[in-house]
Design an enzyme around this catalytic site. Sequence first.
Site, PDB file in Angstrom:
ATOM      1  CB  SER A 104      -0.966  -0.014   1.184  1.00 38.89           C
ATOM      2  OG  SER A 104      -1.782  -1.145   1.146  1.00 38.89           O
ATOM      3  CG  ASP A 248      -2.731   3.768  -2.282  1.00 42.01           C
ATOM      4  OD1 ASP A 248      -3.483   3.712  -3.279  1.00 42.01           O
ATOM      5  OD2 ASP A 248      -2.843   2.999  -1.315  1.00 42.01           O
ATOM      6  CG  ASP A 250      -2.772  -0.768  -2.970  1.00 48.17           C
ATOM      7  OD1 ASP A 250      -2.601   0.402  -2.586  1.00 48.17           O
ATOM      8  OD2 ASP A 250      -3.437  -1.601  -2.324  1.00 48.17           O
ATOM      9  CG  ASP A 252      -6.187   0.617  -1.542  1.00 45.68           C
ATOM     10  OD1 ASP A 252      -5.368   1.553  -1.445  1.00 45.68           O
ATOM     11  OD2 ASP A 252      -6.158  -0.381  -0.793  1.00 45.68           O
TER      12      ASP A 252
END
Length: 459
Positions: A104, A248, A250, A252
Amino acid sequence: MPLIKSISGFRGTIGGKTGANLTPEDIVSSVAGYADWLLRSGATPKVVIGRDGRPSGAVVSALTAATLQSMGIDVIDCGHATTPTVEMAVKTRGAGGGIILSASHNPKEYNALKLLNAEGEFISHEAGQDLINTVESGNITYAEVDDLGTIQHDTTALEDHIEAILDHSLVQVEAIRNAGFRIVLDAVNSVGAISIPPLCEALGVECTVMNGTVNGQFAHNPEPLPAHLQDLIAEVKTSGADLGVAVDPDVDRLALVGPGGQWIGEEYTLVTVADYVLGLEPGPVVSNLSSSRALADLAKAHGQPYYASAVGEVNVVAKMKEVQATIGGEGNGGIIDPRLHYGRDSLIGLALVLSHLATSKKSINELRGLYAHYEMVKDKISLEHELDLSEALYAMEALYPDVPKSNIDGLKLDFPDGWVHLRGSNTEPIVRVYAEAASQARAQELAGGVKARFIEMTQ
């Protein structure tokens, strides 16, 4: 950092000693534990995997895929993929689970295994504890040679994700196309660079990409906070763009910048989306305890109930299902739209923000001006020594006898003019200290006062 095992999966830094970092041995044992749990649960022996742009991603992915195959599980490898893309692919590919290879917002030296069930949602606390016990016991049986799993490379998962967004009942495709929006994207050298631009192209939105090389060499701290996004803010200001977007690694979490470089922020991403959704499909709204009061205020203005959950996507999703929420998410820019899937998703988040702009004929700055104004401080306390956090937070409660509080997730103190939330991180050896008030100065004062008393008490 130490190897952390939690309901968020397995996370650590690459390299170092086994058991203290995320080493190859730790990756293999953790994936094998997950595979053992999946097989014991009776799920389909097929797992979708995907990774963000981190330098370690290819190695971690290869170890993950080989371990799953060694457990007799077939692998669908999406390669570079966003977290929500993998979540959706679990269901569309009929898999029994999924593993997202991403740490993340953590720096590039970190990586993680984020574990999904057959619904494409994060596994429960009970399932996580079950598989952790299996990993620690070492009682795992691998498949024999004729029972090894296969591997298939999936190149269409993102296309399917975008197509589902275009078909979404609340995404105003034609209105967005007719608006002629121009946006600037900071993709932080990860998979946002290969997912947001195709969505924008499909919506007729001109997208200028900053930090668009998918190599995981993050151009700045990858957490989408204003201190890390000054280049994006400056580019939006000078380019005359309608919107600045930061994700970010990834994808999400979604943070927004308005025309002229006005910081909208990740807390108001969910508020903006909820305002749009509630205008069309009223219903309950959910966020976590560390999210802005602005969402509760907005829900009240729409005549709808607001509910708070413990921090963590799995907890928000559970509360959303319980109350049949029409929209929810986390104040860190994570939008969860149950019409698409129960996972934080920057792609549907952006599509709904653009739909709101296109149909309201207002800029994001104008919309932000309509919502309750709060300022948030996000601080932390490093845990340098062993500490019984539950006991420490219980002791903190006694220091504030007259302040309303919640302890469903750490300790939240609700002062008359703001709040402070202390909780242990699921991903780092720290205590998070979040505070909110009408001004930055007051939020800093609240956070600083509570933080100082906590440190003094635990020394």
